[in-house]
Design an enzyme around this catalytic site. Structure first.
Site, PDB file in Angstrom:
ATOM      1  N   THR A 171       0.856  -1.177   0.000  1.00 48.76           N
ATOM      2  CA  THR A 171       0.000   0.000   0.000  1.00 48.76           C
ATOM      3  C   THR A 171       0.875   1.202   0.000  1.00 48.76           C
ATOM      4  OG1 THR A 171      -1.678  -0.969   1.269  1.00 48.76           O
ATOM      5  CG2 THR A 171      -1.662   1.345   1.249  1.00 48.76           C
ATOM      6  N   THR A 379     -10.991   8.361  12.801  1.00 46.76           N
ATOM      7  CA  THR A 379     -11.493   9.226  13.872  1.00 46.76           C
ATOM      8  C   THR A 379     -10.397  10.066  14.494  1.00 46.76           C
ATOM      9  OG1 THR A 379     -11.218   7.378  15.429  1.00 46.76           O
ATOM     10  CG2 THR A 379     -13.401   7.704  14.447  1.00 46.76           C
TER      11      THR A 379
END
Length: 379
Positions: A171, A379
């Site tokens: 990634t 978050t």
């Protein structure tokens, strides 16, 4: 060496909170390798299309938002990013490469990108500071910027990557620049081979991203022997892969798994990947627990042909601890524990008696912080 030391490369970038935007002006021949995830992000689809003719004028990259799983709007936004950069470069939209990284499933903040791009381009340049600005603009959870270069092959590269990394391209975003003269076909052949032997050997957590992109751009006309360049390109990619492993989310140790004596190279690589990907192996390494049975077990479920004729050791520098000798445990666990406690980087070496196959993989340990970082990502 910075990417800005490569002839014809100018760049800049900005990072504001979780959002980043980077721009590179780099007219030249281009080739790319992309994620194998079937749910490819919009920028991957647009970038592949735009580099198909083998030429680009520049690159635009955003971080903090992957622009993945965003449907037709995502494609429009990726193409608009190309238009924004093209208007600054004075070129066709189709001559701009685009990449994104970050959270999946959320629309891009195009107003922010529209407002920041002209500011970034107005201050574009070739200093080390410009290169650092670009490198920092593309990171997400990375703890440090990844850079590598080769003076011999006239190559300089920058990459990002820390989590959601599997041996199917990590990634990551990676941008490689060279003033060595090669056409796009040659660049692709060499890049694919280098990626297969570096980024595709890397695993942090077994997840394959929707956005993986590696681009190589040749901006110059300097003649470099292809064999020399190919070797140096692999070294650059391998260095970046090791750096990504070092920065694996929450990682404290990195390791190579080296397998020999397998029935074939493919089987050796399958064994190495199974060991490097094993959560049980990774957590044992984090705890400095020389539980070599987990390594043996991973080899056994790799789908490769293995039997009990295995020799297994740990190596760090000039230190080597033999754990299994031709199928017989050695009882050297305490020595192995000490090696793990005092080494941040080491090699797991496995020898079989099946043939001449050789392979390797790159991995890192799995710590408490991996869970913490990824449980709080959005978050």
């Amino acid at each position: 060496m910075e990417i800005t030391d490569i002839d014809g490369v100018f760049c800049n970038g900005v990072k504001e909170g979780k959002l980043g935007l980077g721009i590179v002006r780099c007219r030249g021949n281009v080739a790319g390798v992309f994620t194998r995830n079937r749910l490819k992000a919009a920028p991957v689809l647009v970038c592949r299309e735009n580099i198909d003719d083998g030429h680009i004028e520049g690159i635009i990259v955003n971080s903090g938002n992957a622009n993945a799983y965003t449907g037709e709007q995502g494609l429009r936004d990726a193409r608009e990013m190309c238009r924004i950069a093209a208007s600054l470069f004075g070129c066709s939209d189709a001559d701009v490469a685009v990449a994104s990284t970050g959270v999946i499933g959320r629309p891009l903040d195009m107003e922010w990108i529209r407002s920041k791009a002209p500011e970034i381009y107005a201050r574009i340049g070739k200093s080390g500071k410009h290169a650092e600005n670009f490198a920092r603009s593309i990171v997400t959870t990375d703890r440090f910027v990844k850079k590598a270069h080769s003076d011999v092959g006239l190559i300089s590269a920058v990459a990002k990557g820390a989590g959601m990394i599997a041996p199917n391209m990590a990634t990551m975003l990676c941008f490689i620049f060279t003033s060595a003269s090669f056409d796009s076909g040659e660049l692709y052949e060499m890049l694919k081979k280098a990626v297969d032997r570096s980024f595709n050997r890397l695993t942090v957590d077994g997840d394959t991203s929707t956005n993986d992109t590696v681009l190589i751009v040749s901006t110059g006309k300097e003649k470099v022997d292809r064999d020399v360049f190919e070797g140096e390109l692999w070294k650059v990619c391998y260095s970046l892969a090791k750096q990504i492993a070092m920065d694996g989310e929450g990682a404290t140790k990195t390791f190579d798994v080296v397998v020999s004596g397998a029935a074939s190279d493919d089987e050796a690589n399958a064994i190495a990947r199974a060991i490097a990907s094993s959560l049980l192996v990774k957590t044992a390494i984090f705890g400095c627990d020389p539980n070599w049975g987990r390594i043996i077990a991973a080899a056994g479920y790799s789908s490769a042909d293995v039997d009990e004729r295995i020799t297994l050791s740990l190596k760090s520098g000039d230190r080597e601890v033999l754990l299994v000798d031709d199928g017989r445990p050695t009882g050297n666990e305490e020595e192995a524990r000490n090696l793990l406690k005092t080494s941040n980087s080491f090699v797991i070496e496995m020898k079989l008696e099946k043939g001449r196959g050789k392979g390797f993989a790159i991995g890192c340990d799995l710590s408490y912080d991996y869970v913490k970082l990824n449980s709080e990502y959005t978050t």
